[in-house]
Write a protein that holds these residues in place. Structure first.
Motif, PDB file in Angstrom:
ATOM      1  N   GLU A  36       0.970  -1.173   0.116  1.00  0.00           N
ATOM      2  CA  GLU A  36      -0.031   0.036   0.136  1.00  0.00           C
ATOM      3  C   GLU A  36       0.763   1.256   0.030  1.00  0.00           C
ATOM      4  N   ALA A  37       1.932   1.180   0.650  1.00  0.00           N
ATOM      5  CA  ALA A  37       2.727   2.346   0.817  1.00  0.00           C
ATOM      6  C   ALA A  37       3.362   2.753  -0.684  1.00  0.00           C
ATOM      7  N   ILE A  38       3.834   1.476  -1.381  1.00  0.00           N
ATOM      8  CA  ILE A  38       4.393   1.777  -2.787  1.00  0.00           C
ATOM      9  C   ILE A  38       3.292   2.704  -3.703  1.00  0.00           C
ATOM     10  N   PHE A  39       1.902   2.267  -3.655  1.00  0.00           N
ATOM     11  CA  PHE A  39       1.204   2.764  -4.327  1.00  0.00           C
ATOM     12  C   PHE A  39       0.350   4.053  -3.727  1.00  0.00           C
ATOM     13  N   LYS A  67      10.981   3.059  -5.686  1.00  0.00           N
ATOM     14  CA  LYS A  67      10.390   3.596  -4.000  1.00  0.00           C
ATOM     15  C   LYS A  67      10.929   2.823  -3.046  1.00  0.00           C
ATOM     16  N   VAL A  68      11.152   1.616  -3.281  1.00  0.00           N
ATOM     17  CA  VAL A  68      11.245   0.549  -1.951  1.00  0.00           C
ATOM     18  C   VAL A  68      12.906   0.409  -1.751  1.00  0.00           C
ATOM     19  N   LYS A  69      13.249   0.452  -0.613  1.00  0.00           N
ATOM     20  CA  LYS A  69      14.794   0.160  -0.165  1.00  0.00           C
ATOM     21  C   LYS A  69      14.695  -0.488   1.240  1.00  0.00           C
ATOM     22  N   ALA A  70      15.699  -1.418   1.439  1.00  0.00           N
ATOM     23  CA  ALA A  70      15.615  -1.819   2.761  1.00  0.00           C
ATOM     24  C   ALA A  70      17.066  -1.695   3.541  1.00  0.00           C
ATOM     25  N   LEU A 104       5.556   7.280   9.470  1.00  0.00           N
ATOM     26  CA  LEU A 104       5.809   5.700  10.330  1.00  0.00           C
ATOM     27  C   LEU A 104       4.447   4.709  10.060  1.00  0.00           C
ATOM     28  N   LEU A 105       4.637   3.625   9.516  1.00  0.00           N
ATOM     29  CA  LEU A 105       3.984   2.629   9.165  1.00  0.00           C
ATOM     30  C   LEU A 105       4.311   1.384   9.851  1.00  0.00           C
ATOM     31  N   PHE A 111      -4.558  -3.748   7.479  1.00  0.00           N
ATOM     32  CA  PHE A 111      -5.834  -2.935   6.969  1.00  0.00           C
ATOM     33  C   PHE A 111      -5.415  -1.865   6.342  1.00  0.00           C
ATOM     34  N   THR A 112      -4.505  -1.436   6.479  1.00  0.00           N
ATOM     35  CA  THR A 112      -3.850   0.175   6.051  1.00  0.00           C
ATOM     36  C   THR A 112      -4.151   0.002   4.683  1.00  0.00           C
ATOM     37  N   ARG A 113      -4.639   0.973   4.118  1.00  0.00           N
ATOM     38  CA  ARG A 113      -4.811   1.188   2.829  1.00  0.00           C
ATOM     39  C   ARG A 113      -3.988   2.391   2.388  1.00  0.00           C
ATOM     40  N   CYS A 114      -3.755   2.630   0.854  1.00  0.00           N
ATOM     41  CA  CYS A 114      -2.885   3.812   0.636  1.00  0.00           C
ATOM     42  C   CYS A 114      -3.582   4.990   0.703  1.00  0.00           C
ATOM     43  N   ASN A 115      -4.899   4.993   0.696  1.00  0.00           N
ATOM     44  CA  ASN A 115      -5.864   5.960   0.944  1.00  0.00           C
ATOM     45  C   ASN A 115      -5.650   6.433   2.513  1.00  0.00           C
ATOM     46  N   ASP A 116      -5.441   5.689   3.350  1.00  0.00           N
ATOM     47  CA  ASP A 116      -5.256   6.047   4.661  1.00  0.00           C
ATOM     48  C   ASP A 116      -3.760   6.961   4.880  1.00  0.00           C
ATOM     49  N   ILE A 117      -2.824   6.291   4.222  1.00  0.00           N
ATOM     50  CA  ILE A 117      -1.456   7.010   4.101  1.00  0.00           C
ATOM     51  C   ILE A 117      -1.838   8.293   3.512  1.00  0.00           C
ATOM     52  N   ASN A 118      -2.418   8.394   2.425  1.00  0.00           N
ATOM     53  CA  ASN A 118      -2.629   9.780   1.674  1.00  0.00           C
ATOM     54  C   ASN A 118      -3.343  10.764   2.571  1.00  0.00           C
ATOM     55  N   ALA A 119      -4.250  10.445   3.152  1.00  0.00           N
ATOM     56  CA  ALA A 119      -4.931  11.213   4.070  1.00  0.00           C
ATOM     57  C   ALA A 119      -4.102  11.780   5.137  1.00  0.00           C
TER      58      ALA A 119
END
Length: 384
Positions: A36-39, A67-70, A104-105, A111-119
């Motif tokens: 979800e974070a990626i999108f 977008k992703v790294k570790a 922070l995620l 249950f977290t969606r990308c819309n929650d992150i964006n909000a």
């Protein structure tokens, strides 16, 4: 404005061993929030962990996004006594606070969606310097001494007349760089709240929690299904094209058995403008050669997080998941099976997959299941 996501992971887990890497609906738990974070609108996402297996997995699995790294966190910040803030600040020092917004995620909040992150990110564009996700609960709360916290028992309100309480669900926290530097905390001084669904309040601390969350996730994915014309079909290989058995020699993989009738079914399906894709967790030269023979161009080998890859394909090609059919047979196909417009499985698929599929075919894998699925798709599409 640079917005960076941060997912801290530790090897250790007291309640559920290897919790972060354990498969939730067929995917490692942490990949639910990572996908979800990626999108989302985040510019970068970093998984910060002391587990080298996770670092290697991310480097191999998410090659289709930049977008992703570790990064490897210190043993000190990954200890049982270390706080999340300690890991956050260690990471920020390591990258020289190269961001404007920090997000922070929590990996244990699938249950977290990308819309929650964006909000939560959007809240920082106004008067707030930080934001967090909450759940509006209508439970009546009590103190241990027998006194009520949030209502009068003599005037018990009806649920529809009760505002309830906002409870922190621990899923998403955003803060500006300046607030983080000042407070050394995930939250600043002017905090906004973003509401998430009630089920997101569930914490995964026991086996019973795991079962409940997994069932809710599967139901959430299935509720979003829509019936549309099938324009794309995605197939697993082992246990779908084949009967799931492989012969080996001392030099490695030797043979797989494919049913010629399945190949003809896919050829006919393509004549009706249904695009065929193959997605398998195996990195197999035999599979590559067979798909080349079948003239299937979109072949994805060595894929572990099939759902995130499918989401990326859909986004890049401006497609709709309801126009997809999916054929799989085991748990690593489960999220896609619960999500696409139509899911079909061979008669000898695993029980949990059969329980959640739209159609259980009468034929076994490697013995006409794909041909039967092709016929179903052609018959279904006639109504459109």
């Amino acid at each position: 404005m640079k917005k960076i996501g941060f997912i801290p992971l530790r090897k250790g887990s007291k309640g559920i061993p290897n919790k972060n890497k354990r498969k939730m609906v067929g995917r490692p738990l942490y990949t639910w929030v990572l996908g979800e974070a990626i999108f989302s609108d985040l510019d970068e996402v970093c998984v910060y962990t002391d587990d080298q297996d996770i670092i290697d997995f991310i480097a191999k699995e998410y090659h289709w996004t930049n977008k992703v790294k570790a990064l490897l966190r210190s043993d000190e910040s990954a200890s049982d006594t270390a706080s999340t803030e300690m890991a956050m600040l260690e990471f920020c020092d390591e990258i020289g606070y190269d961001f404007d917004v920090f997000c922070l995620l929590q990996a244990t909040s699938p249950f977290t969606r990308c819309n929650d992150i964006n909000a939560c990110l959007d809240k920082l564009e106004g008067e707030f310097d930080s934001a967090l996700t909450v759940v509006n609960t209508h439970r009546f709360l009590w103190n241990e001494d027998g006194t009520p916290i949030n209502y009068n028992p003599l005037e018990r309100p009806r649920r529809q007349d009760f505002d309830g309480l906002l409870v922190e669900n621990g899923a998403v926290y955003t803060t500006t760089k300046s607030a983080l530097q000042q407070t050394k905390n995930r939250l600043g001084n002017k905090v906004a709240v973003v509401k998430m669904p009630e089920e997101s309040l569930l914490e995964i601390d026991s086996e019973n929690d795991w079962i409940a969350v997994e069932q809710l996730l599967m139901e959430r994915q299935k509720r979003a299904k829509e019936s549309r014309k099938i324009t794309h079909v995605v197939l697993d290989v082992d246990g779908v094209f084949t009967d799931g058995t492989i012969t080996y020699t001392k030099d490695g993989e030797h043979t797989k058995n494919f049913d010629m009738r399945d190949g003809m079914g896919l050829e006919i399906l393509r004549q009706f403008n249904v695009e065929v894709m193959v997605m398998t967790s195996e990195q197999s030269e035999l599979v590559a050669k067979r798909m080349h023979k079948l003239k299937i161009e979109n072949v994805y080998l060595g894929v572990k997080d099939k759902y995130s890859l499918l989401q990326n394909i859909i986004k890049e090609k401006n497609l709709v998941i309801s126009n997809f059919a999916y054929l799989g047979d085991d748990v690593n196909d489960l999220t896609n099976i619960c999500s696409v417009g139509w899911s079909l499985v061979p008669n000898n698929a695993t029980d949990i997959v059969k329980q959640n599929a739209d159609v259980v075919l009468s034929k076994n894998s490697g013995a006409g299941a794909i041909r039967e699925a092709c016929q179903f798709i052609m018959n279904y599409n006639k109504r459109f």
